[in-house]
Write a protein that holds these residues in place. Structure first.
Motif, PDB file in Angstrom:
ATOM      1  N   VAL A 155       0.841  -1.200   0.000  1.00 13.59           N
ATOM      2  CA  VAL A 155       0.000   0.000   0.000  1.00 13.59           C
ATOM      3  C   VAL A 155       0.878   1.254   0.000  1.00 13.59           C
ATOM      4  N   ALA A 156       1.938   1.228   0.795  1.00  7.20           N
ATOM      5  CA  ALA A 156       2.845   2.380   0.856  1.00  7.20           C
ATOM      6  C   ALA A 156       3.523   2.622  -0.490  1.00  7.20           C
ATOM      7  N   GLN A 157       3.908   1.544  -1.170  1.00  6.95           N
ATOM      8  CA  GLN A 157       4.541   1.689  -2.482  1.00  6.95           C
ATOM      9  C   GLN A 157       3.568   2.281  -3.500  1.00  6.95           C
ATOM     10  N   LEU A 158       2.320   1.825  -3.451  1.00  2.60           N
ATOM     11  CA  LEU A 158       1.323   2.368  -4.373  1.00  2.60           C
ATOM     12  C   LEU A 158       1.005   3.826  -4.041  1.00  2.60           C
ATOM     13  N   GLU A 159       1.018   4.146  -2.767  1.00  3.40           N
ATOM     14  CA  GLU A 159       0.799   5.543  -2.389  1.00  3.40           C
ATOM     15  C   GLU A 159       1.928   6.425  -2.920  1.00  3.40           C
ATOM     16  N   HIS A 160       3.145   5.897  -2.878  1.00  6.46           N
ATOM     17  CA  HIS A 160       4.277   6.648  -3.427  1.00  6.46           C
ATOM     18  C   HIS A 160       4.093   6.878  -4.923  1.00  6.46           C
ATOM     19  N   GLN A 161       3.642   5.837  -5.627  1.00  5.48           N
ATOM     20  CA  GLN A 161       3.381   5.989  -7.060  1.00  5.48           C
ATOM     21  C   GLN A 161       2.269   7.001  -7.311  1.00  5.48           C
ATOM     22  N   PHE A 162       1.282   7.009  -6.424  1.00  4.39           N
ATOM     23  CA  PHE A 162       0.181   7.964  -6.561  1.00  4.39           C
ATOM     24  C   PHE A 162       0.679   9.393  -6.378  1.00  4.39           C
ATOM     25  N   ARG A 163       1.568   9.604  -5.410  1.00  5.77           N
ATOM     26  CA  ARG A 163       2.109  10.949  -5.184  1.00  5.77           C
ATOM     27  C   ARG A 163       2.933  11.419  -6.378  1.00  5.77           C
ATOM     28  N   LEU A 164       3.496  10.456  -7.109  1.00  4.53           N
ATOM     29  CA  LEU A 164       4.260  10.799  -8.309  1.00  4.53           C
ATOM     30  C   LEU A 164       3.368  10.917  -9.547  1.00  4.53           C
ATOM     31  N   ARG A 165       2.048  10.779  -9.358  1.00  2.00           N
ATOM     32  CA  ARG A 165       1.065  10.850 -10.443  1.00  2.00           C
ATOM     33  C   ARG A 165       1.257   9.723 -11.461  1.00  2.00           C
ATOM     34  N   ARG A 166       1.642   8.544 -10.960  1.00  2.00           N
ATOM     35  CA  ARG A 166       1.850   7.403 -11.846  1.00  2.00           C
ATOM     36  C   ARG A 166       0.838   6.290 -11.606  1.00  2.00           C
ATOM     37  N   LEU A 167      -0.190   6.561 -10.818  1.00  2.00           N
ATOM     38  CA  LEU A 167      -1.153   5.516 -10.465  1.00  2.00           C
ATOM     39  C   LEU A 167      -2.560   5.948 -10.853  1.00  2.00           C
ATOM     40  N   SER A 168      -3.213   5.118 -11.661  1.00  2.00           N
ATOM     41  CA  SER A 168      -4.618   5.340 -12.006  1.00  2.00           C
ATOM     42  C   SER A 168      -5.472   4.378 -11.192  1.00  2.00           C
ATOM     43  N   ILE A 169      -6.773   4.595 -11.192  1.00  2.00           N
ATOM     44  CA  ILE A 169      -7.638   3.707 -10.415  1.00  2.00           C
ATOM     45  C   ILE A 169      -7.680   2.313 -11.039  1.00  2.00           C
ATOM     46  N   GLN A 170      -7.537   2.234 -12.371  1.00  2.98           N
ATOM     47  CA  GLN A 170      -7.453   0.919 -13.015  1.00  2.98           C
ATOM     48  C   GLN A 170      -6.162   0.211 -12.616  1.00  2.98           C
ATOM     49  N   GLY A 171      -5.075   0.985 -12.494  1.00  7.74           N
ATOM     50  CA  GLY A 171      -3.814   0.404 -12.051  1.00  7.74           C
ATOM     51  C   GLY A 171      -3.892  -0.101 -10.625  1.00  7.74           C
ATOM     52  N   LEU A 172      -4.619   0.631  -9.781  1.00  3.91           N
ATOM     53  CA  LEU A 172      -4.802   0.201  -8.394  1.00  3.91           C
ATOM     54  C   LEU A 172      -5.552  -1.126  -8.342  1.00  3.91           C
ATOM     55  N   TRP A 173      -6.615  -1.236  -9.126  1.00  2.00           N
ATOM     56  CA  TRP A 173      -7.384  -2.484  -9.176  1.00  2.00           C
ATOM     57  C   TRP A 173      -6.543  -3.625  -9.743  1.00  2.00           C
ATOM     58  N   PHE A 174      -5.739  -3.333 -10.756  1.00  2.00           N
ATOM     59  CA  PHE A 174      -4.889  -4.356 -11.370  1.00  2.00           C
ATOM     60  C   PHE A 174      -3.879  -4.908 -10.356  1.00  2.00           C
ATOM     61  N   CYS A 175      -3.333  -4.035  -9.511  1.00  2.00           N
ATOM     62  CA  CYS A 175      -2.325  -4.468  -8.539  1.00  2.00           C
ATOM     63  C   CYS A 175      -2.921  -5.335  -7.437  1.00  2.00           C
ATOM     64  N   TYR A 176      -4.158  -5.045  -7.039  1.00  2.00           N
ATOM     65  CA  TYR A 176      -4.738  -5.747  -5.895  1.00  2.00           C
ATOM     66  C   TYR A 176      -5.618  -6.928  -6.275  1.00  2.00           C
ATOM     67  N   GLN A 177      -5.991  -7.026  -7.530  1.00  2.00           N
ATOM     68  CA  GLN A 177      -6.859  -8.129  -7.940  1.00  2.00           C
ATOM     69  C   GLN A 177      -6.261  -9.507  -7.655  1.00  2.00           C
ATOM     70  N   PRO A 178      -4.952  -9.742  -7.883  1.00  2.00           N
ATOM     71  CA  PRO A 178      -4.407 -11.082  -7.631  1.00  2.00           C
ATOM     72  C   PRO A 178      -4.486 -11.530  -6.173  1.00  2.00           C
ATOM     73  N   MET A 179      -4.405 -10.603  -5.230  1.00  2.00           N
ATOM     74  CA  MET A 179      -4.409 -10.997  -3.822  1.00  2.00           C
ATOM     75  C   MET A 179      -5.811 -11.042  -3.220  1.00  2.00           C
TER      76      MET A 179
END
Length: 250
Positions: A155-179
């Protein structure tokens, strides 16, 4: 038996923010986002002046991602609230501002089960570590705690990507769907352990049966087997001492 166990300090029960049980209770049975139109703004964080629908789609997406990153670790956001359903300790209701873009609402609803699984696992780590629950539950709680550390690091890594404007909501779903499957399988085990007050061999039998039931999903089965191994160490240690004691008296 419980009377012989050290009691949990009272301050640990009186301060819900230490244990994660700080979510307010509501009456209702809905597990996910409210579908009612015109959801009152005062049901969310205080101090908000505008519903999220006042912003354009791009800004809404940024706000929703920020709120979801909070919800993934059990914290309410500005436009996503988390409530505990009254009378059901293991059911949470996730509500969103009804003016939110429908596409964003749909993706948020897909992520809410993962948020709920985190809340259940996190609560078990706290309650399962109490003295009265036995060494097997202690070992299982410790293994789950280690798992949650990795989860929170992600979650912290994704938050870092979000602060860098590199994370979309589709990307967030893609990262968490496997778990999603793994977390839901663990939350299912925890619900059964808590509902039936399982301890000792009953916990190990439940973990083993759940692992067999998930034979078609290698990742979930491997995780459950890892939890079984971690929890069984304490049980086998007790069994070894008992057998050694009997051998000495033969």
């Amino acid at each position: 038996m419980e009377s012989s166990c050290p009691s949990t300090p009272r301050w640990n029960l009186d301060r819900p923010f230490l244990t994660g049980r700080f979510h307010q209770e509501i009456k209702g049975t809905s597990r996910f986002a409210s579908d009612a139109k015109g959801c009152p703004l005062d049901s969310f964080s205080s101090g908000l002046e505008n519903p999220i629908g006042c912003y354009d789609g791009a800004v809404q997406e940024l706000i929703v991602i920020d709120d979801l990153l909070f919800a993934l670790v059990g914290i309410e956001g500005r436009y996503i609230s988390i409530k505990r359903v009254h009378g059901k300790a293991d059911v949470f209701s996730f509500q969103v501002d009804a003016s939110m873009d429908l596409a964003l609402q749909e993706i948020a609803k897909r992520i809410f089960p993962l948020c709920e699984s985190f809340l259940l696992i996190d609560e078990f780590v706290e309650s399962g570590s109490q003295f009265k629950n036995g060494l097997v539950n202690h070992a299982l709680a410790a293994a789950l705690w280690a798992l949650l550390l990795d989860y929170q690091a992600m979650v912290a890594q994704l938050e870092h990507q979000f602060r860098l404007r590199r994370l979309s909501i589709q990307g967030l779903w893609f990262c968490y769907q496997p778990m999603m499957g793994s977390m839901q399988a663990l939350s299912t085990v925890i619900k059964k352990v808590s509902a039936n007050n399982y301890a000792g061999s009953a916990v190990l039998n439940l973990l083993q049966s759940q692992a067999k039931a998930m034979a078609g999903d290698c990742a979930v089965r491997s995780l459950l087997e890892k939890m079984t191994h971690s929890a069984s160490i304490a049980y086998l240690s007790i069994l070894e001492r008992v057998i050694s004691w009997f051998i000495l008296w033969i």
